[in-house]
Design an enzyme around this catalytic site. Sequence first.
Site, PDB file in Angstrom:
ATOM      1  N   TYR A  58      -1.501  -0.347  11.035  1.00 20.95           N
ATOM      2  CA  TYR A  58      -1.711  -1.110  10.010  1.00 20.95           C
ATOM      3  C   TYR A  58      -0.688  -0.768   9.210  1.00 20.95           C
ATOM      4  O   TYR A  58      -0.161  -1.806   8.517  1.00 20.95           O
ATOM      5  CB  TYR A  58      -2.965  -0.195   8.628  1.00 20.95           C
ATOM      6  CG  TYR A  58      -3.386  -0.939   7.412  1.00 20.95           C
ATOM      7  CD1 TYR A  58      -2.866  -2.268   6.782  1.00 20.95           C
ATOM      8  CD2 TYR A  58      -3.077   0.207   6.568  1.00 20.95           C
ATOM      9  CE1 TYR A  58      -2.908  -2.334   5.962  1.00 20.95           C
ATOM     10  CE2 TYR A  58      -2.997   0.075   5.605  1.00 20.95           C
ATOM     11  CZ  TYR A  58      -2.836  -1.087   4.626  1.00 20.95           C
ATOM     12  OH  TYR A  58      -3.325  -1.922   3.497  1.00 20.95           O
ATOM     13  N   LYS A 117       2.152  -3.091   7.450  1.00 19.70           N
ATOM     14  CA  LYS A 117       2.649  -3.718   6.165  1.00 19.70           C
ATOM     15  C   LYS A 117       3.935  -3.370   5.804  1.00 19.70           C
ATOM     16  O   LYS A 117       4.517  -4.008   4.680  1.00 19.70           O
ATOM     17  CB  LYS A 117       1.718  -2.768   4.659  1.00 19.70           C
ATOM     18  CG  LYS A 117      -0.291  -2.934   5.648  1.00 19.70           C
ATOM     19  CD  LYS A 117      -0.222  -4.439   4.449  1.00 19.70           C
ATOM     20  CE  LYS A 117      -0.448  -4.600   3.558  1.00 19.70           C
ATOM     21  NZ  LYS A 117      -1.070  -5.835   2.878  1.00 19.70           N
ATOM     22  N   THR A 148       0.966  -1.517  -0.235  1.00 25.85           N
ATOM     23  CA  THR A 148      -0.143   0.039   0.112  1.00 25.85           C
ATOM     24  C   THR A 148       0.844   0.947  -0.225  1.00 25.85           C
ATOM     25  O   THR A 148       2.179   1.605   0.804  1.00 25.85           O
ATOM     26  CB  THR A 148      -0.853  -0.520   1.393  1.00 25.85           C
ATOM     27  OG1 THR A 148      -1.245   1.858   1.386  1.00 25.85           O
ATOM     28  CG2 THR A 148      -0.025  -0.484   2.743  1.00 25.85           C
ATOM     29  N   ASP A 149       0.159   2.478  -0.608  1.00 26.21           N
ATOM     30  CA  ASP A 149       0.732   3.987  -0.458  1.00 26.21           C
ATOM     31  C   ASP A 149       1.171   4.233   0.980  1.00 26.21           C
ATOM     32  O   ASP A 149       2.307   4.822   1.252  1.00 26.21           O
ATOM     33  CB  ASP A 149       0.627   4.290  -1.376  1.00 26.21           C
ATOM     34  CG  ASP A 149      -1.320   4.841  -1.037  1.00 26.21           C
ATOM     35  OD1 ASP A 149      -1.730   4.127  -0.099  1.00 26.21           O
ATOM     36  OD2 ASP A 149      -2.147   6.160  -1.359  1.00 26.21           O
ATOM     37  N   GLU A 150      -0.017   3.239   2.073  1.00 27.18           N
ATOM     38  CA  GLU A 150       0.339   3.714   3.413  1.00 27.18           C
ATOM     39  C   GLU A 150       1.605   3.537   3.676  1.00 27.18           C
ATOM     40  O   GLU A 150       1.846   4.595   4.975  1.00 27.18           O
ATOM     41  CB  GLU A 150      -0.855   4.001   4.274  1.00 27.18           C
ATOM     42  CG  GLU A 150      -2.215   3.862   3.865  1.00 27.18           C
ATOM     43  CD  GLU A 150      -3.780   4.185   4.066  1.00 27.18           C
ATOM     44  OE1 GLU A 150      -3.055   3.593   5.165  1.00 27.18           O
ATOM     45  OE2 GLU A 150      -5.023   3.470   4.020  1.00 27.18           O
TER      46      GLU A 150
HETATM   47  P1  NAD Z   1      -9.552  -7.329   2.502  1.00 28.14           P
HETATM   48  O1  NAD Z   1      -9.366  -6.769   4.638  1.00 28.14           O
HETATM   49  O2  NAD Z   1     -11.310  -6.404   2.727  1.00 28.14           O
HETATM   50  O3  NAD Z   1      -9.556  -8.950   2.782  1.00 28.14           O
HETATM   51  C1  NAD Z   1      -8.645  -9.349   3.563  1.00 28.14           C
HETATM   52  C2  NAD Z   1      -8.692 -10.977   3.053  1.00 28.14           C
HETATM   53  O4  NAD Z   1      -7.520 -11.477   4.211  1.00 28.14           O
HETATM   54  C3  NAD Z   1      -9.509 -11.381   3.536  1.00 28.14           C
HETATM   55  O5  NAD Z   1     -10.578 -12.275   2.948  1.00 28.14           O
HETATM   56  C4  NAD Z   1      -9.390 -11.872   5.158  1.00 28.14           C
HETATM   57  O6  NAD Z   1     -10.390 -13.103   5.082  1.00 28.14           O
HETATM   58  C5  NAD Z   1      -8.290 -12.087   4.438  1.00 28.14           C
HETATM   59  N1  NAD Z   1      -7.155 -12.704   5.343  1.00 28.14           N
HETATM   60  C6  NAD Z   1      -6.811 -11.806   6.539  1.00 28.14           C
HETATM   61  N2  NAD Z   1      -5.680 -12.185   7.480  1.00 28.14           N
HETATM   62  C7  NAD Z   1      -5.695 -13.693   7.206  1.00 28.14           C
HETATM   63  C8  NAD Z   1      -4.856 -15.241   6.970  1.00 28.14           C
HETATM   64  N3  NAD Z   1      -3.651 -14.686   8.256  1.00 28.14           N
HETATM   65  N4  NAD Z   1      -5.105 -15.828   6.479  1.00 28.14           N
HETATM   66  C9  NAD Z   1      -5.386 -15.709   5.064  1.00 28.14           C
HETATM   67  N5  NAD Z   1      -5.944 -15.210   5.068  1.00 28.14           N
HETATM   68  C10 NAD Z   1      -6.672 -13.855   5.660  1.00 28.14           C
HETATM   69  O7  NAD Z   1      -8.425  -6.277   2.066  1.00 28.14           O
HETATM   70  P2  NAD Z   1      -8.410  -5.652   0.537  1.00 28.14           P
HETATM   71  O8  NAD Z   1      -9.158  -3.818   0.686  1.00 28.14           O
HETATM   72  O9  NAD Z   1      -8.828  -6.231  -0.121  1.00 28.14           O
HETATM   73  O10 NAD Z   1      -6.760  -5.735   0.512  1.00 28.14           O
HETATM   74  C11 NAD Z   1      -5.976  -6.710   0.262  1.00 28.14           C
HETATM   75  C12 NAD Z   1      -4.969  -6.125   0.155  1.00 28.14           C
HETATM   76  O11 NAD Z   1      -4.575  -4.966  -0.492  1.00 28.14           O
HETATM   77  C13 NAD Z   1      -4.488  -6.441   1.371  1.00 28.14           C
HETATM   78  O12 NAD Z   1      -3.026  -6.810   1.783  1.00 28.14           O
HETATM   79  C14 NAD Z   1      -4.161  -4.402   1.890  1.00 28.14           C
HETATM   80  O13 NAD Z   1      -3.039  -4.192   2.508  1.00 28.14           O
HETATM   81  C15 NAD Z   1      -3.961  -3.985   0.049  1.00 28.14           C
HETATM   82  N6  NAD Z   1      -4.370  -2.542  -0.029  1.00 28.14           N
HETATM   83  C16 NAD Z   1      -5.567  -2.084  -0.494  1.00 28.14           C
HETATM   84  C17 NAD Z   1      -6.274  -0.870  -0.423  1.00 28.14           C
HETATM   85  C18 NAD Z   1      -7.631  -1.058  -0.488  1.00 28.14           C
HETATM   86  O14 NAD Z   1      -7.870   0.414  -0.620  1.00 28.14           O
HETATM   87  N7  NAD Z   1      -8.530  -1.434   0.169  1.00 28.14           N
HETATM   88  C19 NAD Z   1      -4.992   0.235  -0.921  1.00 28.14           C
HETATM   89  C20 NAD Z   1      -3.990  -1.236  -1.379  1.00 28.14           C
HETATM   90  C21 NAD Z   1      -3.203  -1.508  -1.190  1.00 28.14           C
HETATM   91  P1  TYD Z   2     -10.562   4.109   4.770  1.00 27.20           P
HETATM   92  O1  TYD Z   2     -11.443   3.983   4.084  1.00 27.20           O
HETATM   93  O2  TYD Z   2     -10.643   3.686   5.910  1.00 27.20           O
HETATM   94  O3  TYD Z   2      -8.960   4.429   4.055  1.00 27.20           O
HETATM   95  P2  TYD Z   2      -7.974   4.875   4.667  1.00 27.20           P
HETATM   96  O4  TYD Z   2      -7.736   5.316   5.471  1.00 27.20           O
HETATM   97  O5  TYD Z   2      -7.013   3.434   4.968  1.00 27.20           O
HETATM   98  O6  TYD Z   2      -7.259   5.783   3.467  1.00 27.20           O
HETATM   99  O7  TYD Z   2     -10.508   5.945   5.227  1.00 27.20           O
HETATM  100  C1  TYD Z   2     -10.622   6.933   3.927  1.00 27.20           C
HETATM  101  C2  TYD Z   2     -10.041   8.450   4.675  1.00 27.20           C
HETATM  102  O8  TYD Z   2     -11.398   8.518   4.619  1.00 27.20           O
HETATM  103  C3  TYD Z   2      -9.936   8.406   5.430  1.00 27.20           C
HETATM  104  O9  TYD Z   2      -9.098  10.545   5.098  1.00 27.20           O
HETATM  105  C4  TYD Z   2     -10.697   8.567   7.102  1.00 27.20           C
HETATM  106  C5  TYD Z   2     -11.471   8.865   6.374  1.00 27.20           C
HETATM  107  N1  TYD Z   2     -13.152   7.900   6.571  1.00 27.20           N
HETATM  108  C6  TYD Z   2     -14.051   9.362   7.151  1.00 27.20           C
HETATM  109  O10 TYD Z   2     -13.714  10.675   7.285  1.00 27.20           O
HETATM  110  N2  TYD Z   2     -15.008   7.839   8.270  1.00 27.20           N
HETATM  111  C7  TYD Z   2     -15.394   7.076   8.389  1.00 27.20           C
HETATM  112  O11 TYD Z   2     -16.022   6.537   8.314  1.00 27.20           O
HETATM  113  C8  TYD Z   2     -14.439   6.487   7.916  1.00 27.20           C
HETATM  114  C9  TYD Z   2     -14.531   5.231   7.858  1.00 27.20           C
HETATM  115  C10 TYD Z   2     -13.102   7.351   6.515  1.00 27.20           C
END
Ligand code: NAD
Ligand code: TYD
Length: 339
Positions: free
Chosen positions: A153, A157, A125-127
């Site tokens: 978090y 990562k 992630t970019d985070e």
């Molecule tokens: P999510 O929380 O929707 O899904 C995570 C999945 O991992 C779930 O199906 C969960 O059951 C599984 N999981 C959790 N712990 C586990 C374990 N110990 N063993 C096996 N499976 C396990 O997450 P997401 O939003 O789909 O993100 C997926 C990946 O992409 C993550 O690694 C996250 O850091 C990365 N990512 C997410 C975003 C975003 O905007 N959502 C952006 C950049 C990177």
């Molecule tokens: P989120 O979807 O949790 O992603 P991330 O924190 O990983 O970027 O949140 C996106 C942005 O929205 C973040 O700046 C926090 C804000 N946010 C709110 O203002 N209200 C909310 O209820 C949530 C869940 C997030």
Amino acid sequence: MKNLLVTGGAGFIGSNFIKYVLNNTEYNICNFDKLTYAGNLENLSDIESDSRYKFIKGDICDLENVKSAISENEIDTIINFAAESHVDRSILGSREFVVTNVLGTQVLLDSAKEFKIEKFLQVSTDEVYGSLPEDDKSIKFTEETPIASNSPYSSSKAGADLLCRAYYHTHNLPVLITRCSNNYGPYQFPEKLIPLMIAKAIDGEKLPVYGDGKNVRDWLYVDDHCSGILSVLDKGINGEVYNIGGNNEWYNIDIVKLILKLLGKSEDNITYVKDRPGHDRRYAIDSSKIMSELGWAPKFQFPEGIEKTIKWYRNNESWWRKVMSGEYMKYYEKNYSSK
Ligand code: NAD
Ligand code: TYD
């Protein structure tokens, strides 16, 4: 022909990725997922009987289970999506984040090394880069930006990314890392900003905006993240990091107002609430490396992507209502436990 082990494939991005791969390649997929609260096999109900797809319920921290999944399915490629992924939850308690995101990745890396896996792609992630100044829009995260994660978090990562780097440098493991900005699209768990606000707007509930609403996120449609991961898998250079982003920065408050507008709702329910502790102010990705070196480009412009997403949540109310009631957790028991 590739045999992919996709970990975390029952989550938001993983389930979209599995469908994307089945539709766009000939690869076989073994989805290895623990089914935490974020895992929902209903996301994959339309492809679960595809002969190129298989599900294994398992924890990436469980070395023996990971090793048998690799050997029994002749896995040559691992793509690690499995993670605890929600910043707010990591503030409430960080242990699970360290266990899954760091130790789980270490188990996968050791297994990849033992089985001489051809490619290991870590979905990061970019985070991990921390927060950008909001007043200078010319500054974005590049692959050279130092790691400076601020939340439990993102720090877990970052720990995983550094382990991946170490396995490449020390053990010559063919590791690739992608770092993507915020994703949006179908099947995102309604605890994240966009699906939460859509659900609350539809139900006429208050929409909680943290702080002054002026935090900035760079939004990418989930299919564009999936195509980016495939580009890196197919053409990326081992040991390299690739940023993936949509060049699409938005203030949170403007996203919330746009969602309300597209749903035909008033802004009266917007409620400013206490800020998230350590809230990163701005994320913005410079994707020029993946674009120029691998020829990747996003296909979805934001107006189209957000409309598609809102339409999906409107047409699939039963999906998110089951998530909110907890009923989704029964899907595995009902459909898989006897198999
Ligand atoms: P999510 O929380 O929707 O899904 C995570 C999945 O991992 C779930 O199906 C969960 O059951 C599984 N999981 C959790 N712990 C586990 C374990 N110990 N063993 C096996 N499976 C396990 O997450 P997401 O939003 O789909 O993100 C997926 C990946 O992409 C993550 O690694 C996250 O850091 C990365 N990512 C997410 C975003 C975003 O905007 N959502 C952006 C950049 C990177
Ligand atoms: P989120 O979807 O949790 O992603 P991330 O924190 O990983 O970027 O949140 C996106 C942005 O929205 C973040 O700046 C926090 C804000 N946010 C709110 O203002 N209200 C909310 O209820 C949530 C869940 C997030």
